[in-house]
Scaffold this motif. Sequence first.
Motif, mmCIF file in Angstrom:
data_model
loop_
_atom_site.group_PDB
_atom_site.id
_atom_site.type_symbol
_atom_site.label_atom_id
_atom_site.label_comp_id
_atom_site.label_asym_id
_atom_site.label_seq_id
_atom_site.Cartn_x
_atom_site.Cartn_y
_atom_site.Cartn_z
ATOM 1 N N PRO A 215 -13.341 -18.700 -9.480
ATOM 2 C CA PRO A 215 -11.944 -18.343 -9.740
ATOM 3 C C PRO A 215 -11.204 -17.980 -8.453
ATOM 4 N N ILE A 216 -9.933 -18.293 -8.413
ATOM 5 C CA ILE A 216 -9.067 -17.832 -7.331
ATOM 6 C C ILE A 216 -7.768 -17.277 -7.922
ATOM 7 N N ILE A 217 -7.095 -16.459 -7.135
ATOM 8 C CA ILE A 217 -5.715 -16.063 -7.404
ATOM 9 C C ILE A 217 -4.826 -16.902 -6.492
ATOM 10 N N ILE A 261 -7.859 -20.622 -12.120
ATOM 11 C CA ILE A 261 -6.767 -20.009 -11.347
ATOM 12 C C ILE A 261 -6.128 -18.880 -12.135
ATOM 13 N N LEU A 262 -5.879 -17.762 -11.447
ATOM 14 C CA LEU A 262 -4.907 -16.763 -11.891
ATOM 15 C C LEU A 262 -3.673 -16.946 -11.023
ATOM 16 N N TYR A 263 -2.487 -16.908 -11.618
ATOM 17 C CA TYR A 263 -1.249 -17.205 -10.897
ATOM 18 C C TYR A 263 -0.496 -15.922 -10.564
ATOM 19 N N ALA A 264 -0.119 -15.798 -9.289
ATOM 20 C CA ALA A 264 0.563 -14.594 -8.803
ATOM 21 C C ALA A 264 2.015 -14.898 -8.452
ATOM 22 N N PHE A 265 2.871 -13.988 -8.803
ATOM 23 C CA PHE A 265 4.309 -14.021 -8.504
ATOM 24 C C PHE A 265 4.548 -12.933 -7.466
ATOM 25 N N SER A 266 5.025 -13.328 -6.256
ATOM 26 C CA SER A 266 5.078 -12.314 -5.198
ATOM 27 C C SER A 266 6.298 -12.446 -4.295
ATOM 28 N N PRO A 267 7.384 -11.776 -4.674
ATOM 29 C CA PRO A 267 8.516 -11.667 -3.750
ATOM 30 C C PRO A 267 8.176 -10.747 -2.582
ATOM 31 N N ASP A 268 9.063 -10.708 -1.611
ATOM 32 C CA ASP A 268 8.986 -9.695 -0.565
ATOM 33 C C ASP A 268 9.518 -8.389 -1.154
ATOM 34 N N ASN A 269 9.817 -7.426 -0.327
ATOM 35 C CA ASN A 269 10.112 -6.071 -0.808
ATOM 36 C C ASN A 269 11.601 -5.784 -0.975
ATOM 37 N N SER A 270 12.429 -6.811 -1.162
ATOM 38 C CA SER A 270 13.875 -6.585 -1.185
ATOM 39 C C SER A 270 14.380 -5.992 -2.498
ATOM 40 N N TYR A 271 13.600 -6.078 -3.557
ATOM 41 C CA TYR A 271 14.084 -5.634 -4.868
ATOM 42 C C TYR A 271 14.098 -4.103 -4.964
ATOM 43 N N TYR A 286 3.574 -17.926 -17.382
ATOM 44 C CA TYR A 286 3.291 -18.568 -16.096
ATOM 45 C C TYR A 286 2.769 -17.611 -15.034
ATOM 46 N N VAL A 287 2.625 -16.353 -15.357
ATOM 47 C CA VAL A 287 2.264 -15.357 -14.345
ATOM 48 C C VAL A 287 1.146 -14.446 -14.866
ATOM 49 N N ASP A 288 0.098 -14.310 -14.054
ATOM 50 C CA ASP A 288 -0.980 -13.354 -14.335
ATOM 51 C C ASP A 288 -0.864 -12.092 -13.491
ATOM 52 N N VAL A 289 -0.375 -12.249 -12.272
ATOM 53 C CA VAL A 289 -0.331 -11.149 -11.304
ATOM 54 C C VAL A 289 1.114 -10.898 -10.881
ATOM 55 N N LEU A 290 1.570 -9.670 -11.058
ATOM 56 C CA LEU A 290 2.882 -9.243 -10.575
ATOM 57 C C LEU A 290 2.677 -8.606 -9.208
ATOM 58 N N ALA A 320 3.600 -4.347 -15.340
ATOM 59 C CA ALA A 320 2.259 -4.858 -15.628
ATOM 60 C C ALA A 320 1.657 -4.175 -16.852
ATOM 61 N N LYS A 321 1.959 -2.901 -17.029
ATOM 62 C CA LYS A 321 1.499 -2.212 -18.242
ATOM 63 C C LYS A 321 2.167 -2.800 -19.473
ATOM 64 N N ALA A 322 3.462 -2.985 -19.384
ATOM 65 C CA ALA A 322 4.212 -3.481 -20.541
ATOM 66 C C ALA A 322 3.828 -4.907 -20.902
ATOM 67 N N LYS A 323 3.579 -5.733 -19.891
ATOM 68 C CA LYS A 323 3.306 -7.149 -20.111
ATOM 69 C C LYS A 323 1.815 -7.469 -20.182
ATOM 70 N N VAL A 324 0.970 -6.469 -19.953
ATOM 71 C CA VAL A 324 -0.483 -6.652 -19.842
ATOM 72 C C VAL A 324 -0.787 -7.705 -18.771
ATOM 73 N N LYS A 325 -0.307 -7.415 -17.571
ATOM 74 C CA LYS A 325 -0.555 -8.231 -16.392
ATOM 75 C C LYS A 325 -1.213 -7.367 -15.316
ATOM 76 N N ILE A 326 -1.509 -7.979 -14.191
ATOM 77 C CA ILE A 326 -2.129 -7.296 -13.055
ATOM 78 C C ILE A 326 -1.051 -6.985 -12.022
ATOM 79 N N ALA A 327 -1.047 -5.765 -11.493
ATOM 80 C CA ALA A 327 -0.115 -5.393 -10.423
ATOM 81 C C ALA A 327 -0.860 -5.376 -9.089
ATOM 82 N N ALA A 328 -0.196 -5.860 -8.028
ATOM 83 C CA ALA A 328 -0.878 -5.941 -6.736
ATOM 84 C C ALA A 328 0.104 -5.876 -5.572
ATOM 85 N N LEU A 329 -0.366 -5.308 -4.468
ATOM 86 C CA LEU A 329 0.313 -5.400 -3.182
ATOM 87 C C LEU A 329 -0.298 -6.617 -2.499
#
Length: 411
Positions: A215-217, A261-271, A286-290, A320-329
Amino acid sequence: MKTTFLKIAFLSLSILAISGCSSNDESDPEIIIEPPVVSPGDLLTTQNVATYMVDANATKETVALFYNLKKLAKTKVAVGQQDAFNSFYQDNGGDSDIKKNTGSDPAILGSDFMFITDKNNNNQSDNWFYQEEEKIIIAAKAAYAKGIINTFCWHLREPIKEDSFYTADMTADQKANAFKSILPGGVNHEWYKKKLDKIASVLLNLKGSKGELIPIIFRPFHEFDGSWFWWGANFATAQEYKTAYQFTVDYLKNSKGVHNILYAFSPDNSYTTEANYLSRYPGDKYVDVLGMDNYGDFDNQGQSGANKANSKLKIIADLAKAKVKIAALTETGYQVTSTKMPVTDWFSTYLYSALTSNDIEVSYAMLWNNTKDAYFVPNGTVSNAADFKTFATKPKTALVNSLPKMYELPK
């Protein structure tokens, strides 16, 4: 191989290694954390885990990785580094620099599809790009065998000349049309599919010792809220970005049959708000990792910067809690060079507090790679080595030696 191509590849690798990805030039408005819609109780079980994932047909090891990453966040943050097995401070090879310092390998290994999909990779053993591909695959297999988590980004070169992924190297016309051209119906859509074909081929042959798929992210089109990459906010509408992300997932999963594959969505820190974070979100299907990439808040900003980073991480941790997803830096670091000195207690105070304050649940954090002349993670010989070692032994920090079996569901 033409010298110009080698020069481009070398410069690209150097830029990535020296700078990380994101811009540190930002102004930070007030961060607004909206009340999350939290799912009642802990809904995730070993029986229903696949229902919360992008791929309902994911391999059992991939399902286990999602489940264990989600559960890990309640007690630990897995910490790792980009290119940890192939890039070292002062080119001092052997063990990863993290292991040189702490005695344990990282919990996360970051890799890149950049050279794997490069136009000059001809799949021949004497080809430099193919040799880089082989090094990456060997490292990913070695990481999996050790119980380490593999994550891949993709610095995809623009489709017009395929020379760069940075908009600074592109003309105005190229910047305006590159991203649109890879969308379904675009002039470079078939080109993009061929790049995905190569990724699919690699992942369908990325296997462990028992023949199981590793597996990969995967985090495509990362840091899209900035405009240093050709897929950035100035060059794609929100809907165009979502369309490209959704196509990427659907093509790999459905057309190519890639299920590791686990799929990650990763903006920069502007939000600064949940709504802002989700403005280009392609959807839960479409997203596993926030994720979030964040260098700017850690660029010698002290505790105030760590607090800002923590507030942004809390936004995605609550989601991630609400959507049952993974949170990551998904990417971070503070680079030390001959002219940029270490920040006292950067790891043990600032990074750690950003990852753990306010009871947030973050599954992993990945630091950028070391090079001959600069480092993001101290090996055992530099002045801030003890700071990282202290960080690594804190209660919520996990290197590979304190990970559970990530690729097996608990009984």
